[in-house]
Write a protein that holds these residues in place. Structure first.
Motif, PDB file in Angstrom:
ATOM      1  N   MET A   1       9.889 -18.559  22.492  1.00  0.00           N
ATOM      2  CA  MET A   1      10.363 -18.687  21.127  1.00  0.00           C
ATOM      3  C   MET A   1      10.526 -17.298  20.511  1.00  0.00           C
ATOM      4  O   MET A   1      10.031 -16.327  21.036  1.00  0.00           O
ATOM      5  CB  MET A   1       9.391 -19.510  20.295  1.00  0.00           C
ATOM      6  N   THR A   2      11.127 -17.264  19.356  1.00  0.00           N
ATOM      7  CA  THR A   2      11.492 -15.990  18.756  1.00  0.00           C
ATOM      8  C   THR A   2      10.932 -15.849  17.346  1.00  0.00           C
ATOM      9  O   THR A   2      10.991 -16.776  16.553  1.00  0.00           O
ATOM     10  CB  THR A   2      13.035 -15.884  18.676  1.00  0.00           C
ATOM     11  N   VAL A   3      10.406 -14.658  17.065  1.00  0.00           N
ATOM     12  CA  VAL A   3      10.032 -14.300  15.707  1.00  0.00           C
ATOM     13  C   VAL A   3      11.116 -13.362  15.202  1.00  0.00           C
ATOM     14  O   VAL A   3      11.426 -12.358  15.835  1.00  0.00           O
ATOM     15  CB  VAL A   3       8.651 -13.600  15.654  1.00  0.00           C
ATOM     16  N   TYR A   4      11.711 -13.713  14.052  1.00  0.00           N
ATOM     17  CA  TYR A   4      12.811 -12.914  13.527  1.00  0.00           C
ATOM     18  C   TYR A   4      12.336 -11.773  12.631  1.00  0.00           C
ATOM     19  O   TYR A   4      12.669 -10.622  12.862  1.00  0.00           O
ATOM     20  CB  TYR A   4      13.793 -13.798  12.750  1.00  0.00           C
ATOM     21  N   ASN A   5      11.572 -12.113  11.600  1.00  0.00           N
ATOM     22  CA  ASN A   5      11.146 -11.069  10.659  1.00  0.00           C
ATOM     23  C   ASN A   5       9.956 -11.542   9.837  1.00  0.00           C
ATOM     24  O   ASN A   5       9.597 -12.718   9.856  1.00  0.00           O
ATOM     25  CB  ASN A   5      12.303 -10.626   9.756  1.00  0.00           C
ATOM     26  N   ILE A   6       9.348 -10.596   9.126  1.00  0.00           N
ATOM     27  CA  ILE A   6       8.236 -10.902   8.238  1.00  0.00           C
ATOM     28  C   ILE A   6       8.434 -10.156   6.923  1.00  0.00           C
ATOM     29  O   ILE A   6       8.910  -9.012   6.897  1.00  0.00           O
ATOM     30  CB  ILE A   6       6.873 -10.534   8.867  1.00  0.00           C
ATOM     31  N   TYR A   7       8.114 -10.846   5.845  1.00  0.00           N
ATOM     32  CA  TYR A   7       8.079 -10.263   4.507  1.00  0.00           C
ATOM     33  C   TYR A   7       6.643 -10.410   4.020  1.00  0.00           C
ATOM     34  O   TYR A   7       6.043 -11.465   4.193  1.00  0.00           O
ATOM     35  CB  TYR A   7       8.944 -11.043   3.528  1.00  0.00           C
ATOM     36  N   ILE A   8       6.114  -9.380   3.392  1.00  0.00           N
ATOM     37  CA  ILE A   8       4.813  -9.482   2.737  1.00  0.00           C
ATOM     38  C   ILE A   8       5.027  -9.047   1.287  1.00  0.00           C
ATOM     39  O   ILE A   8       5.526  -7.951   1.033  1.00  0.00           O
ATOM     40  CB  ILE A   8       3.736  -8.628   3.432  1.00  0.00           C
ATOM     41  N   PHE A   9       4.662  -9.950   0.367  1.00  0.00           N
ATOM     42  CA  PHE A   9       4.889  -9.720  -1.051  1.00  0.00           C
ATOM     43  C   PHE A   9       3.582  -9.595  -1.808  1.00  0.00           C
ATOM     44  O   PHE A   9       2.603 -10.269  -1.481  1.00  0.00           O
ATOM     45  CB  PHE A   9       5.666 -10.895  -1.676  1.00  0.00           C
ATOM     46  N   ASN A  10       3.610  -8.779  -2.858  1.00  0.00           N
ATOM     47  CA  ASN A  10       2.552  -8.804  -3.852  1.00  0.00           C
ATOM     48  C   ASN A  10       2.970  -9.902  -4.825  1.00  0.00           C
ATOM     49  O   ASN A  10       3.938  -9.750  -5.561  1.00  0.00           O
ATOM     50  CB  ASN A  10       2.457  -7.448  -4.561  1.00  0.00           C
ATOM     51  N   GLY A  11       2.271 -11.030  -4.772  1.00  0.00           N
ATOM     52  CA  GLY A  11       2.666 -12.188  -5.561  1.00  0.00           C
ATOM     53  C   GLY A  11       2.618 -11.971  -7.058  1.00  0.00           C
ATOM     54  O   GLY A  11       3.353 -12.618  -7.810  1.00  0.00           O
ATOM     55  N   SER A  12       1.774 -11.042  -7.519  1.00  0.00           N
ATOM     56  CA  SER A  12       1.681 -10.836  -8.969  1.00  0.00           C
ATOM     57  C   SER A  12       2.845 -10.013  -9.514  1.00  0.00           C
ATOM     58  O   SER A  12       3.216 -10.147 -10.667  1.00  0.00           O
ATOM     59  CB  SER A  12       0.352 -10.182  -9.346  1.00  0.00           C
ATOM     60  N   THR A  13       3.450  -9.179  -8.664  1.00  0.00           N
ATOM     61  CA  THR A  13       4.582  -8.362  -9.125  1.00  0.00           C
ATOM     62  C   THR A  13       5.919  -8.844  -8.556  1.00  0.00           C
ATOM     63  O   THR A  13       6.968  -8.468  -9.069  1.00  0.00           O
ATOM     64  CB  THR A  13       4.401  -6.886  -8.709  1.00  0.00           C
ATOM     65  N   GLY A  14       5.869  -9.610  -7.476  1.00  0.00           N
ATOM     66  CA  GLY A  14       7.092 -10.055  -6.823  1.00  0.00           C
ATOM     67  C   GLY A  14       7.712  -9.006  -5.926  1.00  0.00           C
ATOM     68  O   GLY A  14       8.779  -9.198  -5.364  1.00  0.00           O
ATOM     69  N   LYS A  15       7.023  -7.886  -5.768  1.00  0.00           N
ATOM     70  CA  LYS A  15       7.563  -6.785  -4.979  1.00  0.00           C
ATOM     71  C   LYS A  15       7.253  -6.989  -3.499  1.00  0.00           C
ATOM     72  O   LYS A  15       6.148  -7.357  -3.124  1.00  0.00           O
ATOM     73  CB  LYS A  15       6.959  -5.469  -5.447  1.00  0.00           C
ATOM     74  N   CYS A  16       8.243  -6.736  -2.657  1.00  0.00           N
ATOM     75  CA  CYS A  16       8.036  -6.761  -1.217  1.00  0.00           C
ATOM     76  C   CYS A  16       7.308  -5.473  -0.848  1.00  0.00           C
ATOM     77  O   CYS A  16       7.830  -4.376  -1.021  1.00  0.00           O
ATOM     78  CB  CYS A  16       9.368  -6.853  -0.471  1.00  0.00           C
ATOM     79  N   ILE A  17       6.077  -5.625  -0.355  1.00  0.00           N
ATOM     80  CA  ILE A  17       5.269  -4.445  -0.035  1.00  0.00           C
ATOM     81  C   ILE A  17       5.315  -4.095   1.448  1.00  0.00           C
ATOM     82  O   ILE A  17       4.855  -3.034   1.855  1.00  0.00           O
ATOM     83  CB  ILE A  17       3.815  -4.598  -0.532  1.00  0.00           C
ATOM     84  N   PHE A  18       5.899  -5.006   2.238  1.00  0.00           N
ATOM     85  CA  PHE A  18       6.101  -4.707   3.656  1.00  0.00           C
ATOM     86  C   PHE A  18       7.183  -5.628   4.202  1.00  0.00           C
ATOM     87  O   PHE A  18       7.220  -6.818   3.886  1.00  0.00           O
ATOM     88  CB  PHE A  18       4.808  -4.916   4.456  1.00  0.00           C
TER      89      PHE A  18
END
Length: 142
Positions: A1-18
């Motif tokens: 199977m394949t992993v495409y990508n990952i997003y990690i967000f700071n939920g309080s700011t909505g900013k993608c931190i990684f």
């Protein structure tokens, strides 16, 4: 199977931190990573809110994933408000337990406990990226 990508967000700011991409076979002509990240945060937070609102019964786990014919999105939110979004092949089983382990074994160990990382801001750590790659490589995706 394949992993495409990952997003990690700071939920309080909505900013993608990684953000990290292993495989992304399709990118729109007008693709801009920052816009993509904002759209993803908006999609997952809207889905989470609306699905909980319309649920006919109480959902113990809440929103965990959704699937299209092309990919499956896995969602995990920590008690501290960090949001992990992992996109995989659509036949992949539920990865919520794996995302919890990713949080405990990789995020906490190599970001939160790292004195030079501010986990509420954008994370730029080669060690974290290396450990994340190892973790994803060792996932058994059925």
């Amino acid at each position: 199977m394949t992993v495409y990508n990952i997003y990690i967000f700071n939920g309080s700011t909505g900013k993608c931190i990684f953000y990290h991409e292993w495989l992304r076979p399709f990118k729109a002509v007008s693709y801009r990573q920052q816009d993509d990240q904002k759209n993803m945060f908006g999609i997952v937070t809207s889905l989470k809110t609306n699905l909980l609102r319309i649920a006919p019964v109480e959902c113990k786990e809440g929103f965990t994933s959704f699937k299209t014919s092309k990919y499956k999105l896995h969602y995990y939110e920590t008690p501290t408000g960090i949001i992990f979004v992992l996109n995989t092949h659509p036949t992949t089983t539920n990865l919520r337990p794996n995302l919890h382990e990713l949080y405990k074994q990789v995020w906490v160990e190599y970001v939160v406990k790292n004195p030079i990382c501010d986990w509420k801001q954008e994370v730029d750590s080669d060690l974290f990226r290396e450990k994340l790659n190892e973790f994803v490589k060792n996932l058994s995706l059925n």
